[in-house]
Design a protein around this motif. Structure first.
Motif, mmCIF file in Angstrom:
data_model
loop_
_atom_site.group_PDB
_atom_site.id
_atom_site.type_symbol
_atom_site.label_atom_id
_atom_site.label_comp_id
_atom_site.label_asym_id
_atom_site.label_seq_id
_atom_site.Cartn_x
_atom_site.Cartn_y
_atom_site.Cartn_z
ATOM 1 N N SER A 227 0.854 -1.205 -0.089
ATOM 2 C CA SER A 227 -0.174 -0.145 -0.117
ATOM 3 C C SER A 227 0.906 1.415 0.120
ATOM 4 O O SER A 227 0.478 2.403 -0.650
ATOM 5 N N ASN B 123 2.529 -9.903 -5.781
ATOM 6 C CA ASN B 123 1.316 -10.209 -5.114
ATOM 7 C C ASN B 123 1.465 -10.759 -3.893
ATOM 8 O O ASN B 123 0.638 -11.255 -3.031
ATOM 9 N N SER C 11 0.772 -5.871 3.142
ATOM 10 C CA SER C 11 -0.257 -5.304 2.819
ATOM 11 C C SER C 11 -1.432 -5.915 2.067
ATOM 12 O O SER C 11 -2.662 -5.906 2.382
ATOM 13 N N ARG C 12 -0.965 -6.860 1.215
ATOM 14 C CA ARG C 12 -1.908 -7.569 0.351
ATOM 15 C C ARG C 12 -2.402 -8.644 1.233
ATOM 16 O O ARG C 12 -3.415 -9.387 0.663
ATOM 17 N N ASN C 13 -1.734 -9.255 1.914
ATOM 18 C CA ASN C 13 -2.018 -10.685 2.605
ATOM 19 C C ASN C 13 -2.104 -10.565 4.062
ATOM 20 O O ASN C 13 -2.449 -11.936 4.644
ATOM 21 N N TYR D 178 -9.779 -7.146 5.589
ATOM 22 C CA TYR D 178 -9.011 -6.936 4.425
ATOM 23 C C TYR D 178 -8.761 -5.546 4.110
ATOM 24 O O TYR D 178 -8.720 -5.116 2.851
ATOM 25 N N ARG E 113 -5.615 -4.983 1.991
ATOM 26 C CA ARG E 113 -5.702 -5.635 0.972
ATOM 27 C C ARG E 113 -6.310 -4.772 -0.060
ATOM 28 O O ARG E 113 -6.065 -4.585 -1.318
ATOM 29 N N GLU F 186 -5.462 -2.818 -3.751
ATOM 30 C CA GLU F 186 -5.915 -3.333 -4.793
ATOM 31 C C GLU F 186 -6.520 -1.858 -5.671
ATOM 32 O O GLU F 186 -6.051 -1.736 -6.820
#
Length: 711
Positions: free
Chosen positions: A41, A66, A70-72, A159, A162, A166
């Motif tokens: 992020s 990926n 931040s994403r997971n 999330y 996440r 995105e």
């Protein structure tokens, strides 16, 4: 294409690789005014803000696009912290800055910037489509999180980060920024600046999707004037961690390049499930699960909290409090909710057992007795309508997405049927790389943002890290666009100074990066030659050994002795690394680990050195760390004449709380590469205060007209 020419050099907008001759090797070089390392992020925010400010000449790189925290990563209700934007409760930029500053060892200019820009950063995310909840009149409602005197916290559920990634990624992709995947950070390339220090001129990465023994070069050089370092914290240092798989960090490369560390001792630990890795905060604790431990094979199940907390109501109330007192806080270890973290640590680390949360049955008794709860816990659960049933029934009533999270994992867990294994895990590094008020490090042109930046102090409100990442990325982008956006290729490393540094031409860049590339090539050749001669590949073993060592010796419970033992071992590993590491040259993963392990060893060496210096400087237990003190006291339970003093707990839990004497001090750490592992030096300075004044409109307006918002 020119090899190492001294003029012309190519455009600063040349995002397609150009082959250059560097250190006797033909290496692809990508040129941009700014390079962003990391696709979390904070990294995507920096790229989006740079484009918004007119800089389309940006390249992003990541080891795995990926992957990353931040994403997971997340929790039952992942928190974002910002200025109050609803209701009648008073709040102000200055008050929020003071809340952040009160955490101890935090610089005031960072605190003020994080408060002043929190609303702007938050609303930027809203405009990008992050669905933060608002009422029908447009107020963004909030709730109170840990270390938060107001109700500044908000969330979009498990999330939050996440969703941020995105939406920011979509913006960056639409802006046309190039994103290069499978790029392991090897080293930061620097050159002298006019002020007698160093400045960024590029980055060396290993392309992990290119075989090392193939025809194409596995190396990639990125030539730039500014480097936004959004690599996350050094998550790979610990074995017991909640950081997701694929989150490693790259602090070692920055430290080798001369970037100073700041507050490196200040980690945050907390209870988390281990398979999958996930914070068990909030509702997971408020529904009052049963804590059980087993032997290594899953037998000999027993409830262990009752060994130290024999008061039924007190036990339930402390478990409830873990919901929003989730991080291990040593101040709450002496008759507080963090005693639970220590009891879990005793089971897993000191007794070698496994710990599980059991949502199928109530703690201690078959039926929940609400009358035994503290008034706070009873009122909260009553208002939620869950003073009934089993923990999982309460969880599904209060927060069904938190229950369903484990059902959606692979392999899935059904909390109505399965036990959930947990441990006290490394979760966030509050320290990191040194930053000024614009998130620029002491190496000109290198801007650590997100968890890589040492912007926090000892304590921070829950969710403040997400705000800090967005604000730091914005500040870095503003400074780069205003002061470092001159894209002209120049031939002298000192031209333009620290503020107007341009991109080096071919000859100057080849000279600056030659020794870095040659050293990386030599390390790889030596490691693969050993494996070819019959020495087994040891990169995986070294990785596991350093992680286990750090968790055992430098986790939430540490001592002067354990730190010294770990430091001696890591120093030996690092000093002999070039002569002992062995890697299968036919395995891209193995060659990748040569540099991953080196980075983790570098980080561990500097971090352990900082811990030893903290104790030598008179530091004691604070934040999320208990430093064993033989002269200290053991935790207790209860108040007044009925308190159980000096519980039957391990001597490792004896502690003396820090008296706050170091709250106004900041420890900075510098690594000077050299013989052996290199030399680590320390500086203690007064933290920068919250800036005063400067709010008379006419004066600010004049400054803004003359300088914009960067001065």
């Amino acid at each position: 294409m020119p090899g190492g020419g001294t003029s012309g050099g190519g455009s600063a907008h040349d995002h397609e690789p150009r082959t250059m001759r560097v250190a006797g090797l033909d290496v692809p070089v990508v040129t941009a005014s700014a390079v962003v390392v990391g696709t979390g992020s904070a990294g995507y925010c920096a790229a989006a803000r740079l484009a918004q400010l007119g800089m389309r000449d940006v390249v992003m790189v990541a080891d795995k696009v990926n992957a990353g925290a931040s994403r997971n990563a997340g929790s039952d209700k992942q928190t974002y912290y910002k200025l109050t934007l609803s209701g009648g409760e008073p709040d102000s930029v200055r008050e929020m800055a003071q809340t952040l500053f009160a955490g101890g060892a935090m610089d005031g200019d960072n605190a003020l910037a994080e408060a002043a820009l929190s609303a702007r950063a938050f609303l930027h995310l809203v405009d990008l489509g992050v669905p933060f909840p608002q009422n029908r009149f447009g107020e963004f409602v909030g709730y109170k999180t840990d270390h938060d005197p107001r109700q500044r916290a908000t969330s979009v559920g498990p999330y939050t980060s996440r969703t941020m990634v995105e939406r920011l990624e979509a913006r960056v992709r639409a802006d046309g920024a190039r994103v290069l995947d499978r790029c392991r950070v090897v080293d930061v390339v620097t050159a002298p600046d006019d002020a007698g220090g160093r400045r960024v001129v590029g980055l060396l990465v290993l392309r992990t999707d290119v075989p090392h023994d193939g025809a194409a070069s596995p190396w990639l050089l990125l030539r730039c004037a500014s480097l936004v370092y959004a690599t996350g914290g050094p998550a790979g240092m610990y074995a017991t961690r909640v950081f997701p798989n694929g989150q490693w960090g790259a602090a070692g490369a920055a430290l080798r390049a001369g970037v100073r560390g700041k507050n490196l001792t200040e980690w945050q630990f907390g209870l988390a499930s281990t398979h999958p890795r996930w914070n068990v905060s909030g509702t997971y604790m408020q529904v009052l699960p049963r804590f059980v431990s087993t032997d290594a094979d899953g037998g000999d199940e027993r409830e262990f909290l009752t060994e130290a907390i024999d008061d039924y109501g007190r036990l339930l109330s402390l478990v409830f409090l873990k919901g929003y007192q989730w991080p291990f806080d040593v101040r709450k270890a002496r008759d507080g909710s963090s005693l639970i973290d220590l009891l879990v640590y005793r089971e897993t680390v000191l007794r070698g057992r496994r710990v599980f949360l059991d949502f199928r049955r109530n703690p201690v008794r078959e039926r929940l007795d609400p009358s035994a709860l503290s008034a706070e816990a009873r009122d909260y659960l009553d208002r939620a309508g869950v003073l009934f049933g089993t923990p999982v029934e309460r969880l599904r009533r209060m927060n069904d997405p938190a229950y369903r999270f484990y059902l959606e994992r692979n392999p899935y867990l059904d909390l109505e049927r399965d036990l959930l294994e947990v441990d006290v895990c490394a979760q966030h590094n509050n320290g990191g790389l040194v930053v000024d008020a614009w998130w620029q490090s002491n190496v000109a042109g290198l801007f650590p943002v997100g968890e890589a930046a040492g912007a926090h102090g000892v304590y921070r409100p829950g969710g403040a890290a997400l705000n800090s990442g967005q604000v730091g990325a914005m500040r870095a982008a503003q400074f780069i666009a205003a002061r470092r956006a001159g894209g002209a290729v120049v031939g002298d490393a000192g031209v333009g100074g620290a503020d107007r540094a341009g991109v080096l031409d071919d000859g100057a860049f080849a000279a600056a990066s030659s020794s870095t590339l040659a050293a990386a090539q030599a390390l790889t050749e030596a490691a693969t030659a050993r494996a070819a001669a019959g020495t087994p590949d040891n990169t995986g073993d070294l990785l596991r050994e350093v992680q286990r060592l750090m968790s055992a010796k430098a986790g939430p419970v540490r001592s002067e002795r354990s730190i010294r033992e770990a430091l001696d071992q890591v120093r030996d590993w690092l000093a002999g690394y070039g002569e002992t590491v062995s890697a299968d040259g036919g395995s891209r993963r193995s060659v990748d680990r040569v540099f991953l392990v080196r980075d983790i060893l570098t980080s561990a060496y500097v971090y352990l050195s900082a811990m030893a210096d903290y104790l030598a400087h008179g530091g004691r237990s604070r934040g999320s760390v208990l430093y064993t003190d033989a002269m200290g006291g053991l935790p207790r339970v209860g108040h007044g004449p009925h308190a159980r003093d000096e519980l039957d707990l391990p001597e490792a839990f004896r502690l003396t709380l820090d008296d706050g004497a170091l709250d106004d001090q900041v420890q900075e750490v510098a690594l000077t590469p050299g013989e052996g592992a290199g030399e680590v030096t320390f500086t203690w300075r007064a933290r920068r205060p919250i800036p005063e004044g400067g709010d008379f409109f006419e004066n600010v307006w004049r400054e803004f007209r003359e300088h914009g918002n960067v001065w």
